[in-house]
Design an enzyme around this catalytic site. Sequence first.
Site, PDB file in Angstrom:
ATOM      1  N   ARG A  20       0.826  -1.217   0.000  1.00 54.26           N
ATOM      2  CA  ARG A  20       0.000   0.000   0.000  1.00 54.26           C
ATOM      3  C   ARG A  20       0.854   1.258   0.000  1.00 54.26           C
ATOM      4  O   ARG A  20       0.606   2.176  -0.778  1.00 54.26           O
ATOM      5  CB  ARG A  20      -0.951   0.012   1.201  1.00 54.26           C
ATOM      6  CG  ARG A  20      -2.058  -1.017   1.124  1.00 54.26           C
ATOM      7  CD  ARG A  20      -2.913  -1.002   2.353  1.00 54.26           C
ATOM      8  NE  ARG A  20      -2.082  -1.238   3.530  1.00 54.26           N
ATOM      9  CZ  ARG A  20      -2.411  -0.926   4.777  1.00 54.26           C
ATOM     10  NH1 ARG A  20      -3.561  -0.347   5.031  1.00 54.26           N
ATOM     11  NH2 ARG A  20      -1.614  -1.198   5.775  1.00 54.26           N
ATOM     12  N   ASN A  38      -6.000  -2.646   1.982  1.00 55.04           N
ATOM     13  CA  ASN A  38      -5.983  -4.093   2.115  1.00 55.04           C
ATOM     14  C   ASN A  38      -7.406  -4.599   2.263  1.00 55.04           C
ATOM     15  O   ASN A  38      -8.251  -3.920   2.853  1.00 55.04           O
ATOM     16  CB  ASN A  38      -5.196  -4.513   3.360  1.00 55.04           C
ATOM     17  CG  ASN A  38      -3.698  -4.402   3.175  1.00 55.04           C
ATOM     18  OD1 ASN A  38      -3.189  -4.310   2.065  1.00 55.04           O
ATOM     19  ND2 ASN A  38      -2.978  -4.408   4.280  1.00 55.04           N
TER      20      ASN A  38
END
Length: 91
Positions: A20, A38
Amino acid sequence: MARICMHGYVSGRVQGVCFRQATAEQAERLDLDGWVRNLADGRVEVLFEGDETAVAELTSWLQHGPQAAEVTSLELQEQAQQGITGFIVRR
């Protein structure tokens, strides 16, 4: 250049490998807007929009991700622009 928006999912070993944060860094470098997060099933969800050349560059990067990642699948679809400003990592 035209502005486009892409939404999709990255599968493989993509959680616990700074995926990320690395995606956000790439998006910011390319001046793209959107978000990354996520999912409970182990995938990463991403939405990004901007200049089509920059979108293509991030799409290419997402196919392998950061060094520790192992991307097995990238599913992206173009969609209507969301009008998002900036790029964030969602929790």
